[in-house]
Design a protein around this motif. Structure first.
Motif, mmCIF file in Angstrom:
data_model
loop_
_atom_site.group_PDB
_atom_site.id
_atom_site.type_symbol
_atom_site.label_atom_id
_atom_site.label_comp_id
_atom_site.label_asym_id
_atom_site.label_seq_id
_atom_site.Cartn_x
_atom_site.Cartn_y
_atom_site.Cartn_z
ATOM 1 N N ALA A 165 -0.907 8.381 4.093
ATOM 2 C CA ALA A 165 -2.018 7.586 4.834
ATOM 3 C C ALA A 165 -2.955 6.737 4.277
ATOM 4 O O ALA A 165 -3.289 5.784 4.639
ATOM 5 C CB ALA A 165 -2.595 8.709 6.061
ATOM 6 N N GLN A 166 -3.476 7.307 3.017
ATOM 7 C CA GLN A 166 -4.355 6.601 2.284
ATOM 8 C C GLN A 166 -3.900 5.375 1.702
ATOM 9 O O GLN A 166 -4.437 4.316 1.503
ATOM 10 C CB GLN A 166 -4.987 7.453 1.408
ATOM 11 N N GLU A 167 -2.402 5.644 1.180
ATOM 12 C CA GLU A 167 -1.786 4.346 0.502
ATOM 13 C C GLU A 167 -1.447 3.328 1.764
ATOM 14 O O GLU A 167 -1.479 2.267 1.305
ATOM 15 C CB GLU A 167 -0.489 5.038 -0.078
ATOM 16 N N LEU A 168 -1.254 3.786 2.924
ATOM 17 C CA LEU A 168 -1.056 2.814 3.854
ATOM 18 C C LEU A 168 -2.247 2.263 4.073
ATOM 19 O O LEU A 168 -2.248 0.893 4.421
ATOM 20 C CB LEU A 168 -0.334 3.351 5.066
ATOM 21 N N ASP A 169 -3.340 2.853 4.293
ATOM 22 C CA ASP A 169 -4.714 2.061 4.551
ATOM 23 C C ASP A 169 -5.034 1.120 3.347
ATOM 24 O O ASP A 169 -5.322 -0.129 3.757
ATOM 25 C CB ASP A 169 -5.528 3.274 4.767
ATOM 26 N N ARG A 170 -4.778 1.451 2.030
ATOM 27 C CA ARG A 170 -5.042 0.460 1.138
ATOM 28 C C ARG A 170 -4.314 -0.654 1.119
ATOM 29 O O ARG A 170 -4.515 -1.722 0.926
ATOM 30 C CB ARG A 170 -4.659 1.416 -0.097
ATOM 31 N N SER A 171 -2.713 -0.694 1.375
ATOM 32 C CA SER A 171 -1.904 -1.545 1.588
ATOM 33 C C SER A 171 -2.202 -2.524 2.596
ATOM 34 O O SER A 171 -2.264 -3.644 2.592
ATOM 35 C CB SER A 171 -0.451 -1.083 1.878
ATOM 36 N N VAL A 172 -2.529 -1.921 3.821
ATOM 37 C CA VAL A 172 -3.079 -2.779 5.004
ATOM 38 C C VAL A 172 -4.461 -3.722 4.563
ATOM 39 O O VAL A 172 -4.588 -4.997 4.916
ATOM 40 C CB VAL A 172 -3.314 -2.114 6.095
ATOM 41 N N ARG A 173 -5.237 -2.880 4.119
ATOM 42 C CA ARG A 173 -6.656 -3.551 3.513
ATOM 43 C C ARG A 173 -6.136 -4.877 2.624
ATOM 44 O O ARG A 173 -6.857 -5.807 2.700
ATOM 45 C CB ARG A 173 -7.474 -2.747 3.027
ATOM 46 N N ALA A 174 -5.482 -4.479 1.672
ATOM 47 C CA ALA A 174 -4.904 -5.425 0.741
ATOM 48 C C ALA A 174 -4.349 -6.742 1.403
ATOM 49 O O ALA A 174 -4.573 -7.826 0.994
ATOM 50 C CB ALA A 174 -4.189 -4.984 -0.392
ATOM 51 N N PHE A 175 -3.491 -6.319 2.266
ATOM 52 C CA PHE A 175 -2.927 -7.502 3.015
ATOM 53 C C PHE A 175 -3.919 -8.348 3.902
ATOM 54 O O PHE A 175 -3.887 -9.630 3.827
ATOM 55 C CB PHE A 175 -1.964 -6.952 4.016
ATOM 56 N N LEU A 176 -4.908 -7.496 4.509
ATOM 57 C CA LEU A 176 -5.844 -8.617 5.223
ATOM 58 C C LEU A 176 -6.609 -9.269 4.413
ATOM 59 O O LEU A 176 -7.107 -10.546 4.639
ATOM 60 C CB LEU A 176 -6.759 -7.429 5.974
ATOM 61 N N ARG A 177 -6.817 -9.040 3.100
ATOM 62 C CA ARG A 177 -7.730 -9.633 1.999
ATOM 63 C C ARG A 177 -6.836 -11.027 1.874
ATOM 64 O O ARG A 177 -7.323 -12.128 1.369
ATOM 65 C CB ARG A 177 -7.842 -8.784 0.924
ATOM 66 N N THR A 178 -5.664 -11.098 1.866
ATOM 67 C CA THR A 178 -4.872 -12.208 1.746
ATOM 68 C C THR A 178 -4.736 -13.279 2.683
ATOM 69 O O THR A 178 -4.343 -14.261 2.499
ATOM 70 C CB THR A 178 -3.213 -11.844 1.328
ATOM 71 N N LEU A 179 -5.307 -12.859 3.963
ATOM 72 C CA LEU A 179 -5.295 -13.662 5.034
ATOM 73 C C LEU A 179 -6.282 -14.614 5.031
ATOM 74 O O LEU A 179 -7.150 -14.333 4.589
ATOM 75 C CB LEU A 179 -5.338 -13.019 6.521
ATOM 76 N N PRO A 180 -6.271 -15.839 5.662
ATOM 77 C CA PRO A 180 -7.336 -16.734 6.096
ATOM 78 C C PRO A 180 -8.450 -16.149 6.722
ATOM 79 O O PRO A 180 -8.054 -15.315 7.405
ATOM 80 C CB PRO A 180 -6.667 -18.027 6.372
ATOM 81 N N ASP A 181 -9.633 -16.421 6.638
ATOM 82 C CA ASP A 181 -10.720 -15.887 7.262
ATOM 83 C C ASP A 181 -10.507 -15.716 8.873
ATOM 84 O O ASP A 181 -10.644 -14.668 9.434
ATOM 85 C CB ASP A 181 -11.988 -16.843 7.049
ATOM 86 N N ARG A 182 -10.212 -17.055 9.186
ATOM 87 C CA ARG A 182 -9.843 -16.984 10.974
ATOM 88 C C ARG A 182 -8.578 -16.038 11.187
ATOM 89 O O ARG A 182 -8.964 -15.176 12.157
ATOM 90 C CB ARG A 182 -9.807 -18.375 11.354
ATOM 91 N N GLU A 183 -7.694 -16.134 10.545
ATOM 92 C CA GLU A 183 -6.500 -15.172 10.841
ATOM 93 C C GLU A 183 -6.862 -13.656 10.775
ATOM 94 O O GLU A 183 -6.443 -12.826 11.652
ATOM 95 C CB GLU A 183 -5.151 -15.748 10.001
ATOM 96 N N CYS A 184 -7.720 -13.268 9.641
ATOM 97 C CA CYS A 184 -7.857 -11.827 9.375
ATOM 98 C C CYS A 184 -8.966 -11.440 10.701
ATOM 99 O O CYS A 184 -8.671 -10.369 11.264
ATOM 100 C CB CYS A 184 -8.811 -11.871 8.029
#
Length: 187
Positions: free
Chosen positions: A118-137
């Motif tokens: 669960a922690q690794e999944l959380d880390r992965s989703v957070r990393a993914f969100l940081r790659t998105l443009p501001d509006r999309e995120c």
């Protein structure tokens, strides 16, 4: 009063911490809860429970972003209340829609009970969100963290509801691809 002063009040065990939290973040937390619960009385109870949960969490926690700390508590309490309510009856609202939309990105076979996974999944989703443009995120978080209705998100950006829906579908697809690459989903 700034956030660090409010946190210091919690650490000092001063009742003023709750007064200041409610004054500064009460309306914000109420909005978070009411979007999930769709009931003002339940939302108000969740906000009051937020202050108790924060009181019990500080110390030892010292949140750096108090607004998000309170939002997360309020959101979790609201989801708990929805689960309690829907255990007795199944209902509509934004939460079932949000969960259905995200279902393509979630592993159904495993409830992810393992805390490390669960922690690794959380880390992965957070990393993914940081790659998105501001509006999309922001659109993604407004929909899936704050369970905001599509119409409200669209109005906030001056977009059509359909445009927001397409944007979210594309972002979910990117998230699914990201989770597959990370090994959380089978290809």
């Amino acid at each position: 009063m700034d956030d660090q002063q409010i946190v210091a009040l919690y650490w000092q065990r001063s009742d003023e911490a709750i007064v200041q939290s409610d004054a500064k973040y009460g309306p914000y937390c109420h909005t978070v809860a009411s979007r999930i619960l769709e009931n003002d009385q339940d939302a108000e109870e969740c906000v009051n429970d937020t202050w108790l949960r924060a009181w019990n969490a500080m110390p030892p926690q010292r949140p750096s972003v108090l607004r998000m700390f309170f939002a997360k508590i309020t959101r979790n309490l609201s989801f708990d209340r929805v689960r309690s309510r829907t255990a007795q009856k199944r209902g509509g609202g934004e939460l079932p829609l949000v969960l259905e939309e995200l279902s393509q990105c979630i592993v159904r076979e495993s409830p992810l009970e393992d805390a490390v996974l669960a922690q690794e999944l959380d880390r992965s989703v957070r990393a993914f969100l940081r790659t998105l443009p501001d509006r999309e995120c922001d659109v993604f978080l407004r929909r899936y963290f704050f369970t905001e209705p599509l119409a409200d998100i669209a109005a906030g950006y001056g977009l059509s509801r359909n445009h927001v829906s397409v944007l979210l579908r594309r972002t979910r697809s990117k998230l699914r691809d990201h989770l597959q690459k990370e090994g959380f989903l089978d290809g």
